[in-house]
Design an enzyme around this catalytic site. Structure first.
Site: not given
Ligand SMILES: [Zn+2]
Length: 219
Positions: A66, A83, A42, A85, A13-14, A76, A78, A63
């Protein structure tokens, strides 16, 4: 993929890839254990542990955007609540600024947004803060507190050698890096949190590309 292109193919992932690029060539160069966060619309994060990306059991680790810091906080994207974010990324900064406009109708933010609170952006908050606007300063102060509290948790979990932050919101927060470090002292039990550097990422918009190159070069 390998057979199709006759070259080695790596997928990650980036944020993990960007973390590796920072570790190899960027702001984390020379450190073994790095926590990287890209804070923009994010919060994407990567952990470099002993010079390599930490993937966890199935690849779903790191992650950290989160990680929740408020079980009753806003919902969020997600599906979880509170979170970091959804509390401190760009859209959250803009949201809190819009709410403040009800109490501070004379804020510069209203002018910047052409009178429409819904048009307030996080960049406007940073600009208004630099101009001394009280409402914007309060929003930035809250953001610093939230990020410092979160990073204090990260320090207790990982005790990284360095914390690297990138992304648009990080650039806005560049003048406040020392303030975040001061604030995280109250959010960790680490005996020497003041020794952990907090630095800006080297790669901006190119973080993903640099990350892809780092993956192929080193992993
Ligand atoms: Zn989240």
């Amino acid at each position: 993929m390998h057979r199709l292109y006759a070259v080695k193919v790596k997928i990650d992932n980036d944020a993990n890839a960007a973390a590796l690029a920072e570790a190899k060539w960027g702001a984390g160069r020379g450190y073994r254990n790095i926590f990287y966060a890209s804070i923009g619309t994010g919060i994407g994060t990567g952990i470099i542990f002993d010079g390599r990306i930490y993937h966890g059991r199935t690849g779903a680790a790191a992650e950290v955007g989160h990680v929740g810091i408020d079980s009753k906080g806003p919902l969020c994207n997600c599906g979880k609540r509170g979170c970091i974010e959804t509390l401190a990324a760009g859209p959250a900064i803009a949201r809190r600024a819009r709410q403040k406009l009800f109490d501070c109708p004379r804020s510069l933010l209203r002018e910047f947004a052409g009178g429409d609170p819904q048009a307030v952006t996080s960049q406007m908050v940073a600009t208004a803060c630099a101009s001394g606007d009280a409402a914007a300063k309060e929003v930035i102060r809250e953001t610093l507190d939230l990020l410092a509290y979160w990073l204090g948790n990260i320090i207790d979990l990982l005790e990284p050698d360095v914390i690297v932050i990138g992304g648009g919101v990080s650039m806005m927060l560049a003048p406040f890096l020392n303030e975040i470090r001061e604030r995280w002292k109250g959010a960790t039990i680490n005996p020497a949190p003041g020794e952990i550097p907090l630095v800006l990422a080297r790669y901006g918009e190119d973080a993903g590309i640099a990350g892809a190159a780092a993956l192929c070069e080193f992993e």
